[in-house]
Motif scaffolding. Sequence first.
Motif, short mmCIF file in Angstrom:
data_model
loop_
_atom_site.label_atom_id
_atom_site.label_comp_id
_atom_site.label_asym_id
_atom_site.label_seq_id
_atom_site.Cartn_x
_atom_site.Cartn_y
_atom_site.Cartn_z
N UNK A 221 0.83 -1.21 0.00
CA UNK A 221 0.00 0.00 0.00
C UNK A 221 0.86 1.25 0.00
N UNK A 222 1.98 1.21 0.75
CA UNK A 222 2.87 2.36 0.81
C UNK A 222 3.53 2.61 -0.54
N UNK A 223 3.98 1.54 -1.19
CA UNK A 223 4.61 1.69 -2.50
C UNK A 223 3.62 2.25 -3.52
N UNK A 224 2.41 1.68 -3.53
CA UNK A 224 1.38 2.17 -4.45
C UNK A 224 1.03 3.64 -4.17
N UNK A 225 0.81 3.94 -2.90
CA UNK A 225 0.43 5.30 -2.53
C UNK A 225 1.52 6.31 -2.81
N UNK A 226 2.77 5.95 -2.46
CA UNK A 226 3.89 6.87 -2.69
C UNK A 226 4.12 7.08 -4.18
N UNK A 227 4.03 5.99 -4.94
CA UNK A 227 4.17 6.11 -6.39
C UNK A 227 3.09 7.01 -6.97
N UNK A 228 1.87 6.84 -6.47
CA UNK A 228 0.77 7.67 -6.94
C UNK A 228 0.96 9.14 -6.60
N UNK A 229 1.40 9.42 -5.39
CA UNK A 229 1.63 10.80 -4.98
C UNK A 229 2.72 11.45 -5.82
N UNK A 230 3.80 10.71 -6.07
CA UNK A 230 4.89 11.25 -6.90
C UNK A 230 4.39 11.55 -8.32
N UNK A 231 3.55 10.66 -8.85
CA UNK A 231 2.99 10.90 -10.19
C UNK A 231 2.09 12.14 -10.19
N UNK A 232 1.33 12.33 -9.12
CA UNK A 232 0.46 13.50 -9.02
C UNK A 232 1.28 14.78 -8.89
N UNK A 233 2.39 14.70 -8.16
CA UNK A 233 3.29 15.86 -8.05
C UNK A 233 3.87 16.21 -9.42
N UNK A 234 4.31 15.18 -10.16
CA UNK A 234 4.82 15.41 -11.51
C UNK A 234 3.76 16.04 -12.40
N UNK A 235 2.52 15.57 -12.24
CA UNK A 235 1.40 16.14 -13.00
C UNK A 235 1.21 17.61 -12.65
N UNK A 236 1.21 17.92 -11.36
CA UNK A 236 1.03 19.30 -10.93
C UNK A 236 2.11 20.22 -11.45
N UNK A 237 3.37 19.77 -11.41
CA UNK A 237 4.48 20.58 -11.90
C UNK A 237 4.36 20.81 -13.41
N UNK A 238 3.99 19.75 -14.13
CA UNK A 238 3.86 19.86 -15.59
C UNK A 238 2.76 20.84 -15.98
N UNK A 239 1.61 20.70 -15.34
CA UNK A 239 0.48 21.54 -15.71
C UNK A 239 0.67 22.99 -15.24
N UNK A 240 1.38 23.18 -14.12
CA UNK A 240 1.64 24.56 -13.68
C UNK A 240 2.58 25.27 -14.64
N UNK A 241 3.50 24.53 -15.26
CA UNK A 241 4.39 25.10 -16.27
C UNK A 241 3.59 25.60 -17.47
N UNK A 242 2.51 24.92 -17.78
CA UNK A 242 1.69 25.30 -18.93
C UNK A 242 0.93 26.60 -18.72
N UNK A 243 0.69 26.96 -17.47
CA UNK A 243 -0.18 28.11 -17.19
C UNK A 243 0.36 29.41 -17.76
N UNK A 244 1.68 29.50 -17.97
CA UNK A 244 2.25 30.71 -18.56
C UNK A 244 1.81 30.89 -20.01
#
Length: 293
Positions: A221-244
């Motif tokens: 559960x920890x591996x799945x959850x941590x992997x998911x959170x890291x993917x969501x962080x990557x998503x957030x960083x990518x999409x925030x870059x687009x806002x410009x």
Amino acid sequence: MRATARGWTAVWLVVLALVQAAAFLAVWRVAVHLEIGQWVDTVALTGNRIGQDTIDGPVDRILNAMSVVSLLAATAMIGFIALIRGRIALAITATLLIAGANVTTQLLKYGLSRPDYGVDPERAAVGNSLPSGHATVAASVAVALMLVLPRKVRAVGAFIGAGYAAVAGVATLSAGWHRPSDAVAAYLVVGVWAALAGLLLLVTQREQAEIAPGDAHRVAALVLGLGGVLALVACGLSLSWLLDLRDTGPEELARRPLFVGYAGSAAGIAGTMAVVMALALTVVHRLVPRVKG
């Protein structure tokens, strides 16, 4: 199972249901009712043209395999697994989870409105597409299967199921069938129903049921959850870059921002499914005890 432990488990399930319902409302509000949310979704959907010729075949096979017949067959198989384990309540609950999630998705899809801000005129006539029916089918089957599997293979089933559902969600984006928020919302619908199914299992559980702490699958559960959170962080960083680039129409963007939007959204889809599965995995050992009593 002690009354205190049962009470805390019920509280945890209620919290999971409320948090995921709130997350669904947030996704719907931002992605559908805000112009910037529609813009980001459309950028990701426009970016699916990159490499589309290469993946068209596999994507079509994945999506075309999902039909009413295949859903009924998968539901029957999941119910059969629970029944051969002597778990009648589990078979009924897993079936209700799949049925409830998919019916809810269809009601929401046709009941929710989508304002037209002129961001995506090509698809404006289609109207609302949130949540994704295909993503709901994949995720509900994946979570239900994890629920009915024996404890020794439950963690493996969780990883395979989460991977399958994530691939299906990304496939709907790659095929141009759905916006990324549609898949994310679908997974949250399934997460809410998984928590409600857990409450039902808890109510039907006998007092003398024995819970084995070793069945908790904490590492998985920890591996799945941590992997998911890291993917969501990557998503957030990518999409925030687009806002410009928000003042540029999706069709006018260069290849790089389109790829960032597509890849970031794909990471968000996969990350959401991983977190939903991880949350379900953390509590399933208390809902499906080793000894029924």
